[in-house]
Design an enzyme around this catalytic site. Structure first.
Site, mmCIF file in Angstrom:
data_model
loop_
_atom_site.group_PDB
_atom_site.id
_atom_site.type_symbol
_atom_site.label_atom_id
_atom_site.label_comp_id
_atom_site.label_asym_id
_atom_site.label_seq_id
_atom_site.Cartn_x
_atom_site.Cartn_y
_atom_site.Cartn_z
ATOM 1 N N ARG A 152 77.437 -17.780 -59.508
ATOM 2 C CA ARG A 152 78.167 -18.184 -60.709
ATOM 3 C C ARG A 152 77.785 -19.618 -61.114
ATOM 4 N NH1 ARG A 152 81.168 -22.297 -62.421
ATOM 5 N NH2 ARG A 152 82.203 -22.374 -60.393
ATOM 6 N N ASP A 153 78.132 -20.592 -60.295
ATOM 7 C CA ASP A 153 77.896 -22.004 -60.623
ATOM 8 C C ASP A 153 76.397 -22.302 -60.702
ATOM 9 O OD1 ASP A 153 78.264 -24.703 -61.024
ATOM 10 O OD2 ASP A 153 79.097 -25.123 -59.055
ATOM 11 N N HIS A 209 84.291 -29.191 -52.645
ATOM 12 C CA HIS A 209 83.126 -28.771 -53.428
ATOM 13 C C HIS A 209 82.297 -30.027 -53.724
ATOM 14 C CE1 HIS A 209 81.370 -25.975 -56.603
ATOM 15 N NE2 HIS A 209 80.876 -27.136 -56.963
ATOM 16 N N HIS A 213 78.776 -32.250 -54.377
ATOM 17 C CA HIS A 213 77.431 -32.210 -54.954
ATOM 18 C C HIS A 213 76.560 -33.229 -54.240
ATOM 19 C CE1 HIS A 213 77.978 -30.010 -59.032
ATOM 20 N NE2 HIS A 213 78.617 -29.402 -58.074
ATOM 21 N N CYS A 258 71.728 -29.130 -61.775
ATOM 22 C CA CYS A 258 70.558 -30.011 -61.731
ATOM 23 C C CYS A 258 70.572 -30.895 -62.961
ATOM 24 C CB CYS A 258 69.264 -29.210 -61.734
ATOM 25 S SG CYS A 258 69.191 -27.953 -60.468
ATOM 26 N N ASN A 280 74.555 -28.824 -56.403
ATOM 27 C CA ASN A 280 75.430 -28.260 -55.387
ATOM 28 C C ASN A 280 74.871 -28.449 -53.978
ATOM 29 O OD1 ASN A 280 77.700 -26.925 -56.724
ATOM 30 N ND2 ASN A 280 76.119 -25.731 -57.766
#
Lengths: 313, 313
Positions: free
Chosen positions: A27-28, A219, A221, A252, A261
């Protein structure tokens, strides 16, 4: 994909025995692709992720196709993977999105909030309060239908417009989502600026405000290379749900193959090295990311994927 | 190079107030370049690193030019930087190398040992015992001359031929180097496979065997993305010397711009985020790495360098 008995498992004190990885690549990751990936490839990606042992695989988003054309095939995709032995959360931005997800039998949905006014405005075109007001009936109805709800909170540690974000402000948004009925939160470091002390401080504040650690996912990055160190800090606090993206897909903002991620493989390497169970077969997962990188036509930014796949050549 | 008040400094408990970064880019980084970098560029690089606030900058190696032609200009380079306000350790493989370094007034030297037989054989063409026997008179003489000595120990956490390396074997080599008179050790994860529990276990064992934490530096590679998480684990143990390479130069065993060495900028981001003093100006350091990347004709693999330099565009 050969793993050869590495990493060596040496447990450390005060860490959980098991971590649930919330896999967001399909998804992400894929929503950030310039061109939409064919539905059949998405379905195969999700099947391979499940085959590698991932038990929570965020599958798609029921956002209006105008906003995220990359995931416009949600209705077509979801039934193709619904039978897999994995939880398949989907993003729902509003009542209409929830209706679409429920109609397909979704049992786990996520709403997407912001910790800052600027990002609420930029991403959702609403004030922070307005966005929370939109989510409230969505979360309530989902709970009434017996569906599990995750509340994403983005920009928890820094915002590109506002700079550092006060912890109390993040805690207020988290509290509002919990009050609505969100079963779990996912604390997003959307621009990747967080460091371990900030992570510990936010987790402690959330506990103080009544949010238990087992209702919190993280979550991170990897924009500044901090994701795994921040994850370690979260594990030391007792967090057992960690978001990651197979092969480091997605987010990105700057350069080709620059990581947004946290890559699931880099995370699994650390967790298995710490003797923490994940249920994931690292070799199969890496092979899946190599396959997906071939579909996308560019190398994975995951360091572990690169190292392991070069080993085999 | 703009840093804009980020990272936000939020200290965490139980960490040191200050860390000494042992910058290895000019030696460990440039010795891995295919083509030798011109002496004037090396000198300018070291000057800029000192200008960015780094206080320990490994300058070059007095290895025979046949083995490391990239650093064959050590005699020419060293006097050009010797006046800088920074400690400038140099590598010495044997008595001859030490003679050359002492003749130029070096006050800080390093020997390079291996924790495994296989790497001693591959890198030094000697058995482990033979290599230690070579170092013994070198270390002794350096100490007699009042010179500080660092003992590198490579393959502390895994070896490409032998796999996982028993901690007791690493401790034995470390003990031998300390017995010779090495002031400090640098524990190298040469293939980047370590995870935080393994780091803590080795540090604890070394303490048990009489090596104090303040005599231990850590040298992590980012091959599997673990370097910064391992660094956090080492800081939590009390380690205050961390090796890193500006821009992540060096040790690219697999792919172009794949990181070997931990990038100094990624390290500084975490340390400053934790409120730990380094004396480094992150903006100037990043600008130095961008400049060096231009000299080398390829982008820096450091995530922080990439993120900060794209911000400015």
């Amino acid at each position: 994909m050969t793993v050869e008995g590495l990493p060596m498992a040496v447990p450390a004190e005060g860490l959980p025995a098991r971590v649930r990885i919330h896999e967001v690549g399909a998804r992400d990751g894929l929503q950030n692709e310039k061109t939409a990936v064919p539905t059949a490839v998405k379905a195969e990606f999700i099947r391979r992720l499940a085959g590698a042992g991932l038990t929570t695989i965020e599958a798609t988003s029921f956002v209006h196709p105008k906003w995220v054309p990359q995931l416009a095939d949600a209705e077509e995709l979801f039934p193709q993977v619904a039978g897999l032995d994995a939880a398949l959360p989907v993003l729902v931005p509003n009542q209409r999105g929830l209706d679409r997800a429920l109609a397909l039998g979704a049992e786990y949905v996520a709403v997407f909030a912001s910790a800052t006014e600027s990002f609420a405005k930029a991403n959702l075109n609403r004030t922070l309060e307005e966005s929370l007001a939109v989510f409230e009936p969505v979360v309530r109805r989902a709970k009434d239908e017996g569906v599990r709800v995750r509340g994403y909170v983005s920009m928890c540690f820094g915002d590109p417009w506002e700079g550092p974000v006060p912890l109390a402000q993040v805690a207020r948004v988290c509290g509002a989502l919990r009050d609505m009925g969100c079963d779990e939160l996912s604390l997003g470091d959307t621009i990747g600026v967080a460091t371990p002390g900030q992570v510990r401080a936010l987790l402690a504040l959330l506990n103080e405000r009544g949010v238990p650690t087992d209702a919190i996912g993280v979550h991170f990055h990897d924009t500044y290379g901090q994701a795994l160190a921040n994850t370690l800090a979260a594990l030391q606090h007792g967090v057992t749900t960690v978001d990651a993206s197979a092969g480091g897909l997605g987010g990105c903002p700057y350069a080709k193959s620059a990581t947004g991620n946290l890559a699931t493989e880099d995370l699994v390497w650390m967790l298995h090295g710490l003797g923490i169970e994940t249920g994931v077969d690292l070799g199969r997962l890496t092979a899946t990311s190599v396959w997906m990188a071939e579909q996308l036509g560019r190398p994975s930014p995951s360091r572990t994927v690169r190292a392991l796949s070069h080993k085999d050549q």
